[in-house]
Design an enzyme around this catalytic site. Structure first.
Site, PDB file in Angstrom:
ATOM      1  N   ASN A   9      37.189  -0.430  27.832  1.00  0.00           N
ATOM      2  CA  ASN A   9      38.375   0.195  27.216  1.00  0.00           C
ATOM      3  C   ASN A   9      38.804  -0.666  26.032  1.00  0.00           C
ATOM      4  O   ASN A   9      39.381  -1.730  26.220  1.00  0.00           O
ATOM      5  CB  ASN A   9      39.481   0.285  28.277  1.00  0.00           C
ATOM      6  CG  ASN A   9      40.798   0.779  27.709  1.00  0.00           C
ATOM      7  OD1 ASN A   9      40.849   1.282  26.582  1.00  0.00           O
ATOM      8  ND2 ASN A   9      41.862   0.642  28.485  1.00  0.00           N
ATOM      9  N   TRP A  10      38.525  -0.168  24.832  1.00  0.00           N
ATOM     10  CA  TRP A  10      38.843  -0.959  23.634  1.00  0.00           C
ATOM     11  C   TRP A  10      40.337  -0.928  23.296  1.00  0.00           C
ATOM     12  O   TRP A  10      40.782  -1.641  22.400  1.00  0.00           O
ATOM     13  CB  TRP A  10      38.042  -0.437  22.439  1.00  0.00           C
ATOM     14  CG  TRP A  10      36.586  -0.782  22.483  1.00  0.00           C
ATOM     15  CD1 TRP A  10      35.948  -1.553  23.425  1.00  0.00           C
ATOM     16  CD2 TRP A  10      35.565  -0.381  21.553  1.00  0.00           C
ATOM     17  NE1 TRP A  10      34.609  -1.648  23.134  1.00  0.00           N
ATOM     18  CE2 TRP A  10      34.347  -0.933  21.990  1.00  0.00           C
ATOM     19  CE3 TRP A  10      35.571   0.401  20.400  1.00  0.00           C
ATOM     20  CZ2 TRP A  10      33.143  -0.740  21.303  1.00  0.00           C
ATOM     21  CZ3 TRP A  10      34.385   0.603  19.709  1.00  0.00           C
ATOM     22  CH2 TRP A  10      33.183   0.028  20.163  1.00  0.00           C
ATOM     23  N   LYS A  11      41.091  -0.055  23.950  1.00  0.00           N
ATOM     24  CA  LYS A  11      42.521   0.101  23.625  1.00  0.00           C
ATOM     25  C   LYS A  11      42.681   0.328  22.111  1.00  0.00           C
ATOM     26  O   LYS A  11      41.821   0.975  21.511  1.00  0.00           O
ATOM     27  CB  LYS A  11      43.320  -1.097  24.129  1.00  0.00           C
ATOM     28  CG  LYS A  11      43.015  -1.356  25.616  1.00  0.00           C
ATOM     29  CD  LYS A  11      43.954  -2.304  26.285  1.00  0.00           C
ATOM     30  CE  LYS A  11      43.543  -2.451  27.748  1.00  0.00           C
ATOM     31  NZ  LYS A  11      44.438  -3.275  28.534  1.00  0.00           N
ATOM     32  N   HIS A  98      46.172   5.620  32.510  1.00  0.00           N
ATOM     33  CA  HIS A  98      46.125   4.165  32.325  1.00  0.00           C
ATOM     34  C   HIS A  98      47.554   3.618  32.404  1.00  0.00           C
ATOM     35  O   HIS A  98      48.494   4.253  31.929  1.00  0.00           O
ATOM     36  CB  HIS A  98      45.484   3.821  30.974  1.00  0.00           C
ATOM     37  CG  HIS A  98      45.213   2.346  30.853  1.00  0.00           C
ATOM     38  ND1 HIS A  98      46.204   1.453  30.524  1.00  0.00           N
ATOM     39  CD2 HIS A  98      44.098   1.623  31.060  1.00  0.00           C
ATOM     40  CE1 HIS A  98      45.694   0.227  30.532  1.00  0.00           C
ATOM     41  NE2 HIS A  98      44.413   0.304  30.861  1.00  0.00           N
ATOM     42  N   GLU A 100      49.126   1.483  30.785  1.00  0.00           N
ATOM     43  CA  GLU A 100      49.845   1.364  29.512  1.00  0.00           C
ATOM     44  C   GLU A 100      50.438   2.709  29.101  1.00  0.00           C
ATOM     45  O   GLU A 100      51.507   2.769  28.491  1.00  0.00           O
ATOM     46  CB  GLU A 100      48.915   0.781  28.439  1.00  0.00           C
ATOM     47  CG  GLU A 100      48.739  -0.723  28.640  1.00  0.00           C
ATOM     48  CD  GLU A 100      47.425  -1.299  28.163  1.00  0.00           C
ATOM     49  OE1 GLU A 100      46.745  -0.679  27.326  1.00  0.00           O
ATOM     50  OE2 GLU A 100      47.057  -2.390  28.660  1.00  0.00           O
ATOM     51  N   GLU A 170      43.531  -0.663  38.918  1.00  0.00           N
ATOM     52  CA  GLU A 170      43.923  -1.702  37.971  1.00  0.00           C
ATOM     53  C   GLU A 170      45.333  -2.181  38.298  1.00  0.00           C
ATOM     54  O   GLU A 170      46.316  -1.544  37.874  1.00  0.00           O
ATOM     55  CB  GLU A 170      43.906  -1.149  36.544  1.00  0.00           C
ATOM     56  CG  GLU A 170      42.549  -0.632  36.107  1.00  0.00           C
ATOM     57  CD  GLU A 170      42.455  -0.548  34.593  1.00  0.00           C
ATOM     58  OE1 GLU A 170      41.584  -1.208  34.028  1.00  0.00           O
ATOM     59  OE2 GLU A 170      43.270   0.163  33.975  1.00  0.00           O
ATOM     60  N   GLY A 176      45.304  -7.672  31.168  1.00  0.00           N
ATOM     61  CA  GLY A 176      45.567  -8.435  29.956  1.00  0.00           C
ATOM     62  C   GLY A 176      46.312  -9.738  30.193  1.00  0.00           C
ATOM     63  O   GLY A 176      46.823 -10.348  29.263  1.00  0.00           O
ATOM     64  N   SER A 215      41.606  -7.990  33.776  1.00  0.00           N
ATOM     65  CA  SER A 215      41.054  -9.298  33.420  1.00  0.00           C
ATOM     66  C   SER A 215      39.658  -9.555  33.987  1.00  0.00           C
ATOM     67  O   SER A 215      39.338 -10.674  34.386  1.00  0.00           O
ATOM     68  CB  SER A 215      42.024 -10.413  33.829  1.00  0.00           C
ATOM     69  OG  SER A 215      43.261 -10.248  33.164  1.00  0.00           O
ATOM     70  N   GLY A 236      38.932  -4.338  29.688  1.00  0.00           N
ATOM     71  CA  GLY A 236      39.683  -4.244  28.440  1.00  0.00           C
ATOM     72  C   GLY A 236      39.246  -5.331  27.465  1.00  0.00           C
ATOM     73  O   GLY A 236      38.207  -5.234  26.813  1.00  0.00           O
ATOM     74  N   GLY A 237      40.030  -6.389  27.398  1.00  0.00           N
ATOM     75  CA  GLY A 237      39.809  -7.463  26.427  1.00  0.00           C
ATOM     76  C   GLY A 237      38.364  -7.943  26.331  1.00  0.00           C
ATOM     77  O   GLY A 237      37.819  -8.087  25.225  1.00  0.00           O
TER      78      GLY A 237
HETATM   79  P1  PGA Z   1      41.952  -6.188  30.628  1.00  0.00           P
HETATM   80  O1  PGA Z   1      42.311  -4.613  30.587  1.00  0.00           O
HETATM   81  O2  PGA Z   1      40.513  -6.272  31.065  1.00  0.00           O
HETATM   82  O3  PGA Z   1      42.186  -6.668  29.228  1.00  0.00           O
HETATM   83  O4  PGA Z   1      42.859  -6.806  31.628  1.00  0.00           O
HETATM   84  C1  PGA Z   1      41.829  -3.715  31.538  1.00  0.00           C
HETATM   85  C2  PGA Z   1      42.371  -2.333  31.261  1.00  0.00           C
HETATM   86  O5  PGA Z   1      43.557  -2.213  30.926  1.00  0.00           O
HETATM   87  O6  PGA Z   1      41.643  -1.312  31.364  1.00  0.00           O
END
Ligand code: PGA
Length: 254
Positions: A9-11, A98, A100, A170, A176, A215, A236-237
């Site tokens: 997930n590149w956000k 998600h 977010e 998640e 994050g 993470s 994500g990251g």
């Molecule tokens: P993260 O994000 O790996 O940066 O914690 C995961 C996600 O939100 O899908």
């Protein structure tokens, strides 16, 4: 093929230059990865990424998805994209719910269920994201929150729709933050999720990919993926660096 999936997930990150570079570095590193790899760029870059993957001969190995969708097919919804439009741009998958989006855009369980139904209508594989906040876990409500998020979608869409895609657990406090859930804690929730699915359909529950997110990095992926009910990662990251993401994907094969 088993239940394994490595999803990135590149956000809100990326650019055309980033994508060209990313696909180039994937080319040399994807050999030997024996399960689906799915990338979720910002929606505006879906077709650019799809075309870059095709040009590199990676379309069969790397699939593409969107991070969000609107439940309607079309209409006066400024700034939104429907599942049908995302599919038209090359998406085969879509994230729904998600954390977010739940937090920043106020998405409710009911809206997330509508989005999963819309994904199925558009022929997209949904990744339903569930997870509790720090406060909910502290209050002893983690399981009730996660099962509530799941049940709302299952009641509306049935287990078949999710079985075609994936569920991602998640925990919000791990996203994050660099704070990963221990494999034991994550496995416990994954087992609970699979149990809830099994009460609706045992055969589907056995096939259902349940990914962990929060993470995930190459240093912790192996221990997480070794758990019986953790079938892969929504990253994500750490998915923003092709080499690191490929290493995480490889951890699924070990
Ligand atoms: P993260 O994000 O790996 O940066 O914690 C995961 C996600 O939100 O899908």
């Amino acid at each position: 093929m088993g239940r394994g999936i490595a999803a990135g997930n590149w956000k809100m990150h990326g650019s055309r230059a980033f994508i060209s570079q990313y696909v180039r570095s994937m080319e040399g590193q994807i050999g030997g990865i024996g399960h689906p790899v799915v990338l979720f760029p910002p929606a505006g870059y879906l077709s650019y990424l799809t075309e870059a993957l095709a040009a590199a001969g990676l379309s069969a190995r790397v699939q593409v998805g969107a991070q969000n969708l609107h439940p309607e097919v079309q209409g006066a919804f400024t700034g939104e994209m429907s599942g049908e439009m995302l599919k038209d741009l090359g998406a085969g998958w879509v994230l729904a719910g998600h954390s977010e989006r739940r937090q920043l855009a106020g998405e409710t369980n009911e809206l997330v269920a509508e989005k999963v139904a819309a994904a199925a209508r558009a022929g997209l594989k949904p990744v339903l994201c569930v997870g509790e906040t720090d406060a909910e876990r502290e209050a002893g409500r983690a399981e009730a929150v996660v099962l509530g998020q799941l049940d709302c979608v299952l009641d509306r869409c049935g287990p078949e729709v999710l079985a075609a895609g994936a569920i991602a657990y998640e925990p919000v406090w791990a996203i994050g933050t660099g704070k990963t859930a221990t494999p034991e804690l994550a496995e416990e929730m994954h087992r609970l999720i699979r149990g809830a699915l099994a009460r609706r359909s045992k055969p589907l529950a056995e096939k259902q990919p349940i990914l962990y997110g929060g993470s995930v990095k190459s240093g912790n992926a192996k221990a997480l993926f070794a758990c019986q009910n953790i079938d892969g990662g929504l990253v994500g990251g750490a998915s923003l660096e092709a080499g690191e993401f490929m290493e995480i994907a490889r951890a699924l094969d070990e």
